[in-house]
Design a protein around this motif. Sequence first.
Motif, short mmCIF file in Angstrom:
data_model
loop_
_atom_site.label_atom_id
_atom_site.label_comp_id
_atom_site.label_asym_id
_atom_site.label_seq_id
_atom_site.Cartn_x
_atom_site.Cartn_y
_atom_site.Cartn_z
N UNK A 152 0.84 -1.20 0.00
CA UNK A 152 0.00 0.00 0.00
C UNK A 152 0.87 1.25 0.00
N UNK A 153 0.65 2.11 -0.95
CA UNK A 153 1.34 3.39 -1.01
C UNK A 153 0.29 4.49 -0.93
N UNK A 154 -0.42 4.53 0.16
CA UNK A 154 -1.48 5.52 0.29
C UNK A 154 -1.29 6.34 1.56
N UNK A 155 -1.88 7.50 1.54
CA UNK A 155 -1.83 8.40 2.68
C UNK A 155 -2.60 7.77 3.84
N UNK A 156 -2.12 8.00 5.07
CA UNK A 156 -2.80 7.47 6.24
C UNK A 156 -2.72 8.46 7.39
N UNK A 157 -3.58 8.22 8.37
CA UNK A 157 -3.55 8.97 9.63
C UNK A 157 -4.00 8.04 10.74
N UNK A 158 -3.17 7.89 11.76
CA UNK A 158 -3.50 7.06 12.92
C UNK A 158 -3.47 7.95 14.15
N UNK A 159 -4.46 7.79 15.04
CA UNK A 159 -4.50 8.57 16.28
C UNK A 159 -4.50 7.63 17.47
N UNK A 160 -3.76 8.03 18.50
CA UNK A 160 -3.67 7.28 19.74
C UNK A 160 -3.93 8.24 20.90
N UNK A 161 -4.88 7.89 21.77
CA UNK A 161 -5.14 8.70 22.96
C UNK A 161 -4.11 8.35 24.03
N UNK A 162 -3.48 9.37 24.57
CA UNK A 162 -2.45 9.18 25.59
C UNK A 162 -3.04 9.46 26.97
N UNK A 163 -2.67 8.63 27.94
CA UNK A 163 -3.10 8.85 29.32
C UNK A 163 -2.39 10.08 29.87
N UNK A 164 -2.90 10.58 30.98
CA UNK A 164 -2.25 11.71 31.64
C UNK A 164 -0.81 11.36 31.97
N UNK A 165 0.08 12.31 31.78
CA UNK A 165 1.50 12.22 32.09
C UNK A 165 2.30 11.31 31.16
N UNK A 166 1.70 10.83 30.06
CA UNK A 166 2.44 10.05 29.07
C UNK A 166 2.97 11.01 28.02
N UNK A 167 4.28 10.98 27.82
CA UNK A 167 4.93 11.89 26.88
C UNK A 167 5.71 11.09 25.84
N UNK A 168 5.78 11.61 24.62
CA UNK A 168 6.59 11.01 23.57
C UNK A 168 8.03 11.44 23.80
#
Length: 160
Positions: free
Chosen positions: A92-108
């Motif tokens: 697959x060579x298509x555009x995508x968007x994924x969302x993840x809800x983060x809990x409080x105090x979780x940082x990338x």
Amino acid sequence: MKSIDLTPLYRSSVGFDRLASLIDSALTTDATANGYPPYNIEMRDENQYAITLAVAGFIQAELDIQVEKGVLTVRGTKNAKDEGRYLFQGIANRTFERKFNLADYVEVTDADLSNGLLTINLVKEIPEAMKPKSIAINHRGNVLEHTAEEKNTKSDKVAA
């Protein structure tokens, strides 16, 4: 789809405002999600997590990672190229968007793209003010502090 009524929760709790929207979002999003790109969510340690997305065919410049209001969003945008003539195209060579809800105090903390896998590392850092603490008990003007061991030792002596 039927909605869940969380009114009883709101009668006896404070600060769980996001819970209803998270549940509603999860119920509606999962029903319509197409499953692309596939991903794993891994718990590496008590407070460390990793999300790994299979993004074969994407280069770093075509990927975007953002965190806003507790939601991690990963987007992949394929640049328009001269398309070849495929007899079969299974990648697959298509555009995508994924969302993840983060809990409080979780940082990338960081992200890494290697061998077609995008790994996003996260850490949960609870502020000092939110960690458990001992509370002093006043006794006739004197401050007494007891540890759990002292209380157990005293109760063992009384029982004997």
